[in-house]
Design an enzyme around this catalytic site. Structure first.
Site, PDB file in Angstrom:
ATOM      1  N   ASN A 190     -81.935 -78.969 -13.926  1.00  0.00           N
ATOM      2  CA  ASN A 190     -81.173 -78.494 -12.766  1.00  0.00           C
ATOM      3  C   ASN A 190     -81.922 -77.426 -11.984  1.00  0.00           C
ATOM      4  O   ASN A 190     -81.332 -76.467 -11.482  1.00  0.00           O
ATOM      5  CB  ASN A 190     -79.805 -77.976 -13.217  1.00  0.00           C
ATOM      6  CG  ASN A 190     -78.772 -79.089 -13.303  1.00  0.00           C
ATOM      7  OD1 ASN A 190     -78.609 -79.871 -12.360  1.00  0.00           O
ATOM      8  ND2 ASN A 190     -78.106 -79.190 -14.429  1.00  0.00           N
ATOM      9  N   ASP A 192     -82.827 -82.656 -18.016  1.00  0.00           N
ATOM     10  CA  ASP A 192     -82.331 -82.347 -16.677  1.00  0.00           C
ATOM     11  C   ASP A 192     -82.212 -80.829 -16.649  1.00  0.00           C
ATOM     12  O   ASP A 192     -81.293 -80.256 -17.234  1.00  0.00           O
ATOM     13  CB  ASP A 192     -80.977 -83.017 -16.452  1.00  0.00           C
ATOM     14  CG  ASP A 192     -80.336 -82.626 -15.121  1.00  0.00           C
ATOM     15  OD1 ASP A 192     -80.939 -81.817 -14.379  1.00  0.00           O
ATOM     16  OD2 ASP A 192     -79.215 -83.091 -14.841  1.00  0.00           O
ATOM     17  N   GLU A 248     -76.221 -86.298 -20.515  1.00  0.00           N
ATOM     18  CA  GLU A 248     -74.888 -86.764 -20.093  1.00  0.00           C
ATOM     19  C   GLU A 248     -74.509 -88.074 -20.784  1.00  0.00           C
ATOM     20  O   GLU A 248     -74.167 -89.074 -20.154  1.00  0.00           O
ATOM     21  CB  GLU A 248     -74.792 -86.901 -18.567  1.00  0.00           C
ATOM     22  CG  GLU A 248     -74.788 -85.570 -17.850  1.00  0.00           C
ATOM     23  CD  GLU A 248     -74.262 -85.648 -16.417  1.00  0.00           C
ATOM     24  OE1 GLU A 248     -73.554 -86.619 -16.083  1.00  0.00           O
ATOM     25  OE2 GLU A 248     -74.583 -84.737 -15.637  1.00  0.00           O
TER      26      GLU A 248
END
Length: 609
Positions: A498, A496, A351
């Site tokens: 998730n 990440d 991100e």
């Protein structure tokens, strides 16, 4: 001139760390009678060269001339410019004289006779005390060390001196947080440049009543500055600096010579910091860079500004977070301090806004010895940084999952399986997720190479089957890089993902396979069912284990982030403890005024087996 013995001695002091640099000496001119400077920029790949110098009337000239043009034409243009400058200066002087006479009540004399027209000044270029012929081409005429003469004024020519192409301070500066200027240097290097930091003196006493700016001299209105004693690229303000602006004086260099200095003042004064941050205690474990046998690795979703600055984020996702703590200028200070304080060798970030990478992360981490690469996803992307003293970048092998799945023969069998489930295939191919793959080589042992992968898998809670497909593509691609292109190199896979430890994705990574009847194949209902069995080649382990959470927001907390390592080649030396639950929940949840993201960084020291 800029090749002073004192400057060279100062730079040697920087390199050997034996003596402290003498900043005053490095920035000073040789004497009152020193020549003016004419700076020439001449690059072989460009058709024109640039020439900049100051005329006697104070005006600054920037000229662009064809490199293939004869010198005589350039000198003629300089003479014309000098004549125009002389005429303007004379006219301005006459106007000032008339105004002065009018204000003192002295009658102005009549127009009188026009002064004789000024002649063009003699303009010559000399090299080694001989005039350069006017038919010599510009590219050959303007040599370093030549002397340009315009009338009675002489200029020393500096060809391609180190020059700042970009120089910028952060807009938001806080006490206790490192200030990392954004630098661009041509014909030089930040490590060969000189820096000196100043801070504003205390504000002067208020002016007498009735006195405005017009009644004060310019010097009385300009701020006073005092040296901070810091002569490094990075400055960390203290509480004593709160309310004061900062100024940076810097001179670009390349280890042999120095270019023109520049000064830059901060727009806003230093503000108070937030106090103790969630990462302060963690930094106690990472005070120093590890030795060559270890690889300190960080994986961190830093929360993209494009997501943090939405009305939905402020009112629904993070309503507990103070609005100013969601602003990028504020969060960048915390992110920079957190990352630089880990003294890491590898940093994998998710991100990452493109502007955050170029304007914030690169300047900050470069100043601490790291270099980075970026891969855009859609609105944000991935960044991988590595310590330059330990690693060099050999190659990059980034892919977008949906593109690779359709076009790379590596995934032909997987695509055929997925094609049996059109609804699921459509959803998978709509996702924009990518994996960033970098191959690094040890700077001390060229036989040691490593494959560093970094990803951010699809986020939706019901997207379990999509994450399984994405991970299958990623692992097949990583195997191709680490086995076919660079046979036998170990893998570090950060991101990440998730996925909590109870999900099919995690089971697949750790166990090497997943059955076709796993519940995650129907994670979004029967309509998108896509049962298949998958397997992979690697023997992977989560280096930081399975923490209770790496993501902690108001409505959810769980472990979503991992650093997977190749057990055949790497082992864990230590895991840096995560913040305590009390620290994480001090301001209810994340992000907060003391933590810049909704995720928590994973940090561990890995060792070659």
């Amino acid at each position: 001139m800029w090749r002073l013995p004192g400057v060279r001695a100062a730079l040697r002091g920087v390199r050997t760390a034996v003596e402290r640099r003498s900043r005053t000496e490095a920035a000073s001119e040789t004497s009152v009678g020193a020549m003016e400077r004419a700076v020439v920029r001449c690059v072989p790949s460009e058709p024109k060269l640039s020439l900049s110098f100051a005329l006697a009337d104070g005006s600054h000239k920037n000229m662009q001339r064809d490199q293939s043009e004869p010198l005589g034409r350039a000198l003629s243009r300089i003479a014309t410019n000098a004549l125009k400058g002389h005429a303007k200066a004379a006219a301005a002087k006459k106007i000032r004289k008339n105004r002065a006479n009018a204000s003192s009540g002295v009658a102005c004399a009549g127009p009188g006779p026009e002064p004789a027209a000024a002649c063009e000044p003699v303009v010559k270029l000399y090299y080694r005390e001989e005039a350069v012929a006017e038919d010599v081409l510009n590219v050959d005429a303007w040599q370093d060390g030549a002397v340009l003469q315009i009338g009675d004024v002489k200029y020393k020519v500096e060809r391609n001196p180190p020059t700042f192409t970009e120089l910028q301070l952060p807009r938001y500066i806080m006490a206790g947080f490192p200030v990392c200027p954004k630098l661009g240097v041509e014909f030089g290097d930040p490590t060969g440049s000189l820096f000196r930091w100043y801070k504003e003196t205390k504000p002067r006493a208020a002016e007498p009543e009735g006195g405005g700016p017009s009644s004060s001299s310019p010097s009385s209105l300009s701020p006073g500055w005092t040296e901070t004693g810091v002569d490094e690229r990075v400055y960390t303000p203290s509480n004593a600096d709160i309310g004061l602006r900062l100024k940076l004086h810097c001179t670009p260099g390349n280890g042999q010579r120095f270019g023109p200095s520049r000064e830059l003042e901060s727009v806003c004064p230093v503000e108070a910091g937030p106090g103790t941050c969630t990462f302060d205690h963690r930094h106690l474990y990472t005070k120093k860079v590890t030795d060559d046998a270890l690889i300190r690795t960080v994986s961190y979703n830093i929360l993209a500004d494009t997501y943090a600055q939405t009305e939905f984020s402020r009112t629904v996702l993070y309503p507990y977070c103070a609005p100013y703590a969601l602003e990028l200028d504020y969060r960048q200070n915390l992110i920079q301090k957190e990352l630089t304080g880990y003294n890491a060798d590898l940093i994998c970030l998710q991100e990452v806004d493109r502007c955050v990478f170029t304007d914030s992360l690169v300047p900050a981490l470069e100043a601490f010895g790291l270099e980075g690469v970026f891969r855009i996803k859609q609105h944000e992307g991935l960044a991988t940084f590595y310590r330059k003293s330990k690693f060099s970048l050999l190659s990059q092998h980034d892919i977008a999952f949906h593109e690779a799945l359709q076009s790379d023969p590596l995934h032909k069998e997987l695509l055929e399986k997925l094609a049996l489930y059109p609804a699921a295939q459509e959803r998978v191919l709509q996702r924009s997720s990518v994996v960033q793959v970098s191959v690094l080589q040890s700077t001390t042992d060229s036989s040691r190479k490593i494959c560093v992968a970094n990803t951010h898998l699809y986020w939706h809670p019901k997207g379990g089957y999509i994450r399984l497909i994405q991970m299958a593509v990623a692992l097949a691609h990583i195997r191709h890089v680490s086995c076919d292109l660079y046979p036998g190199i170990p893998v570090i896979f950060c991101g990440d993902f998730n996925s909590t430890p109870s999900t099919g994705m995690y089971h697949f990574v750790i166990n090497g396979s997943i059955a076709e009847d796993h519940e995650d194949w129907t994670s979004n209902g029967e309509e998108e069912r896509c049962n298949m069995s998958l397997s992979h080649f690697f023997k992977l382990k989560s280096a930081c284990g399975e923490p209770a959470y790496t993501n902690y927001v108001g409505g959810f907390h769980g472990c979503l982030d991992y650093i997977f390592i190749d057990l055949n080649a790497l082992e864990v030396e230590q895991v840096i403890p995560l913040p305590s639950h009390e620290e994480v929940t001090t301001h209810q949840a994340l992000p907060s005024v003391s933590h810049p993201s909704d995720h928590i960084a994973l940090v561990c020291d890995l060792k070659w087996k």
